[in-house]
Scaffold this motif. Structure first.
Motif, short mmCIF file in Angstrom:
data_model
loop_
_atom_site.label_atom_id
_atom_site.label_comp_id
_atom_site.label_asym_id
_atom_site.label_seq_id
_atom_site.Cartn_x
_atom_site.Cartn_y
_atom_site.Cartn_z
N MET A 46 28.80 32.23 114.45
CA MET A 46 30.13 32.17 115.07
C MET A 46 30.42 30.75 115.53
O MET A 46 29.56 30.08 116.10
CB MET A 46 30.21 33.12 116.28
CG MET A 46 31.55 33.10 116.99
SD MET A 46 31.62 34.24 118.38
CE MET A 46 31.61 35.80 117.53
N THR A 47 31.63 30.27 115.27
CA THR A 47 32.03 28.93 115.67
C THR A 47 32.12 28.82 117.18
O THR A 47 32.63 29.71 117.86
CB THR A 47 33.40 28.58 115.05
OG1 THR A 47 33.33 28.73 113.64
CG2 THR A 47 33.80 27.16 115.41
N ASP A 48 31.61 27.72 117.70
CA ASP A 48 31.69 27.46 119.14
C ASP A 48 33.14 27.13 119.51
O ASP A 48 33.74 26.21 118.97
CB ASP A 48 30.77 26.29 119.49
CG ASP A 48 30.67 26.06 120.99
OD1 ASP A 48 31.47 26.64 121.76
OD2 ASP A 48 29.79 25.28 121.40
N TRP A 49 33.69 27.90 120.45
CA TRP A 49 35.08 27.71 120.85
C TRP A 49 35.24 26.74 122.03
O TRP A 49 36.37 26.53 122.49
CB TRP A 49 35.69 29.07 121.25
CG TRP A 49 36.06 29.94 120.09
CD1 TRP A 49 35.64 29.82 118.80
CD2 TRP A 49 36.92 31.08 120.14
NE1 TRP A 49 36.18 30.82 118.03
CE2 TRP A 49 36.98 31.61 118.82
CE3 TRP A 49 37.64 31.70 121.15
CZ2 TRP A 49 37.73 32.74 118.51
CZ3 TRP A 49 38.39 32.83 120.83
CH2 TRP A 49 38.44 33.34 119.53
N THR A 50 34.19 26.16 122.52
CA THR A 50 34.29 25.27 123.67
C THR A 50 35.32 24.17 123.42
O THR A 50 35.33 23.54 122.35
CB THR A 50 32.93 24.64 124.00
OG1 THR A 50 31.98 25.67 124.24
CG2 THR A 50 33.02 23.76 125.24
N ASP A 51 36.21 23.94 124.40
CA ASP A 51 37.30 22.97 124.37
C ASP A 51 38.47 23.40 123.47
O ASP A 51 39.43 22.63 123.29
CB ASP A 51 36.82 21.57 123.94
CG ASP A 51 35.86 20.97 124.95
OD1 ASP A 51 35.99 21.29 126.14
OD2 ASP A 51 34.96 20.21 124.53
N ARG A 52 38.41 24.57 122.92
CA ARG A 52 39.49 25.05 122.06
C ARG A 52 40.68 25.51 122.90
O ARG A 52 40.52 26.12 123.96
CB ARG A 52 38.99 26.20 121.19
CG ARG A 52 39.98 26.65 120.13
CD ARG A 52 39.33 27.70 119.25
NE ARG A 52 40.22 28.11 118.17
CZ ARG A 52 39.92 29.03 117.26
NH1 ARG A 52 38.74 29.62 117.30
NH2 ARG A 52 40.80 29.36 116.33
N MET A 53 41.88 25.23 122.45
CA MET A 53 43.10 25.67 123.12
C MET A 53 43.51 27.03 122.57
O MET A 53 43.60 27.21 121.35
CB MET A 53 44.23 24.67 122.93
CG MET A 53 45.53 25.06 123.61
SD MET A 53 45.49 24.84 125.40
CE MET A 53 45.64 23.03 125.48
N LEU A 54 43.76 28.00 123.47
CA LEU A 54 44.15 29.35 123.08
C LEU A 54 45.48 29.70 123.73
O LEU A 54 45.79 29.25 124.83
CB LEU A 54 43.11 30.37 123.54
CG LEU A 54 41.66 30.15 123.12
CD1 LEU A 54 40.77 31.19 123.80
CD2 LEU A 54 41.51 30.22 121.60
N GLU A 55 46.26 30.52 123.05
CA GLU A 55 47.42 31.13 123.68
C GLU A 55 47.08 32.58 123.95
O GLU A 55 46.63 33.30 123.04
CB GLU A 55 48.64 31.03 122.77
CG GLU A 55 49.91 31.56 123.44
CD GLU A 55 51.16 31.30 122.62
OE1 GLU A 55 51.98 32.24 122.49
OE2 GLU A 55 51.30 30.17 122.10
N LEU A 56 47.26 33.02 125.18
CA LEU A 56 46.77 34.32 125.61
C LEU A 56 47.85 35.14 126.28
O LEU A 56 48.69 34.61 127.02
CB LEU A 56 45.60 34.15 126.60
CG LEU A 56 44.39 33.34 126.12
CD1 LEU A 56 43.45 33.09 127.30
CD2 LEU A 56 43.68 34.07 124.99
N LEU A 57 47.79 36.46 126.06
CA LEU A 57 48.53 37.43 126.86
C LEU A 57 47.54 38.00 127.86
O LEU A 57 46.56 38.64 127.46
CB LEU A 57 49.12 38.53 125.98
CG LEU A 57 50.24 38.13 125.04
CD1 LEU A 57 50.62 39.31 124.14
CD2 LEU A 57 51.46 37.67 125.83
N VAL A 58 47.76 37.77 129.13
CA VAL A 58 46.77 38.07 130.15
C VAL A 58 46.83 39.54 130.54
O VAL A 58 47.90 40.08 130.82
CB VAL A 58 46.98 37.17 131.39
CG1 VAL A 58 45.91 37.45 132.44
CG2 VAL A 58 46.97 35.70 130.97
#
Length: 400
Positions: A1-13
């Motif tokens: 699995m790719t490391d998501w650290t520092d990745r920008m996400l758009e989220l529905l909380v």
């Protein structure tokens, strides 16, 4: 699995979770997960129902990752401007909910407390004479700011004191703390100390903050002179609140026996002493030597109170006489199976149990149900405004 650290996400909380964060899901392309699909993201500085952009701060490589909100695209009506400039992403880790209104904070804590009890209390909910799912986290007097009477500061490599970042040993330099009475901490923060140490800061009745000092406190109609390092509740209203709960619930009989386990300086034991009277006995079990010393001095006029130095979980089996009523206020991890069984073997009629972690409370209530106790009353208290922490008290009664 790719490391998501520092990745920008758009989220529905989604809903709040125990620990001061909120549950969201993200698809592989960084967009919000749909209908429960996608990887779980525990996101801070958000609120339920919001659409946010968040940066992944920690990716352990499994089913979830952690993120901090950096932009709010669709804000909740409960969102407010944080009163502290150091409380946001990448800043001080002491506060979780400064971006939520005070009523919303209590609603979030109520949701967590109910969810943890529903998930972990098990048979306790079936035996309870009160609906556990209706518990509410109550406001304490004094407001959401300036309530903290003690603070632990960390000192960085240059000797500068501050507060630690979230899930980190990094020290954040701050100019003040909005949870401490206004201006009290500033003179301490301007000083320099031995690098890589920690400081215990106490705010006295005069409003001045002192490093490594004791304190004079009042609760339950009495005065305690506390040595440096002796535990006392940090919210000024909580000690009297818990004393009132014990006074209402314990119902220790005149001439009877009460135990105060993990009793500190004997605050709650002093309430039991008033109920059993001079012909009764109260045993306060406490492992801290300074607390035992301070408690003995404060309660010297109550000959029915005896302090037992030691760890409560080890002393229960050999304490004498057996109790009519027990008050327990254990550390965050709770009592655990062995201690609950040992306590049930001594057959107290009532137990007034205090907890500062809702998950530990749920587990302990399930254990008490398994050894023949039912919940008769339950209250929650917002004793740590702006954070995810709370306090709860439960009255347990022996069946049969």
């Amino acid at each position: 699995m790719t490391d998501w650290t520092d990745r920008m996400l758009e989220l529905l909380v989604g809903p709040v979770a125990h620990g001061g964060h909120f549950v969201a899901r993200a698809a592989e392309d960084g967009t919000p997960g749909v209908d429960g699909d996608g990887r779980v993201v525990f996101v801070r500085h958000a609120l339920p129902g919001e659409r946010v952009r968040a940066v992944v701060t920690e990716d352990p490589g499994g089913a979830f990752c952690r993120a901090d909100t950096v932009a709010v695209l669709d804000p909740s009506p409960d969102r407010v401007e944080p009163p502290c400039p150091w409380a946001g992403p990448g800043g001080c880790g002491g506060c979780d909910f400064q971006h939520a209104s005070a009523p919303a904070q209590r609603d979030l804590k109520t949701a967590v407390l109910r969810e943890q009890l529903e998930r972990l209390a098990g048979p306790a909910a079936e035996l309870s004479t009160v609906p556990l799912h209706e518990v509410v986290v109550e406001e304490l007097p004094g407001g959401p700011l300036g309530w903290r009477t003690r603070a632990r500061l960390a000192v960085d490599d240059a000797g500068v004191p501050g507060l630690r970042a979230h899930r980190s040993h990094d020290v954040c330099e701050i100019a003040d703390c909005s949870l401490v009475p206004a201006g009290a901490l500033e003179p301490v923060l301007e000083q320099r100390f031995a690098p890589r140490t920690e400081l215990e800061v106490t705010v006295g009745a005069d409003g001045a903050a002192r490093v490594g000092a004791g304190a004079t406190v009042r609760a339950a109609g009495r005065t305690w002179e506390l040595s440096p390092g002796t535990f006392w509740q940090v919210h000024p209203a909580l000690a009297d609140t818990l004393a009132g709960v014990v006074g209402d619930w314990a119902d220790a009989p005149a001439g009877g026996v009460g135990w105060d386990l993990y009793g500190g300086v004997g605050l709650l034991g002093s309430v039991l002493a008033g109920q059993v009277g001079p012909d009764g006995r109260v045993l306060v079990v406490e492992s801290s030597r300074s607390a035992v010393r301070d408690g003995r001095a404060a309660l010297a006029d109550l000959p029915q109170v005896s302090f037992v130095p030691g760890r409560a979980e080890r002393e229960i089996a050999r304490l004498s006489p057996s109790p009519d009523v027990v008050v327990s206020d254990p550390p965050r991890a709770g009592l655990g199976a062995a201690t609950v069984r040992a306590l049930a073997d001594r057959a107290p009629r009532r137990v007034v149990h205090v907890a500062c972690d809702p998950a530990a409370l749920g587990r302990d209530l399930a254990l008490f149900a398994g050894v023949g106790y039912r919940v008769r009353a339950l209250r929650g208290f917002d004793a740590f405004p702006m954070t995810h922490h709370m306090e709860a008290a439960v009255l347990l009664e022996r069946l049969g």
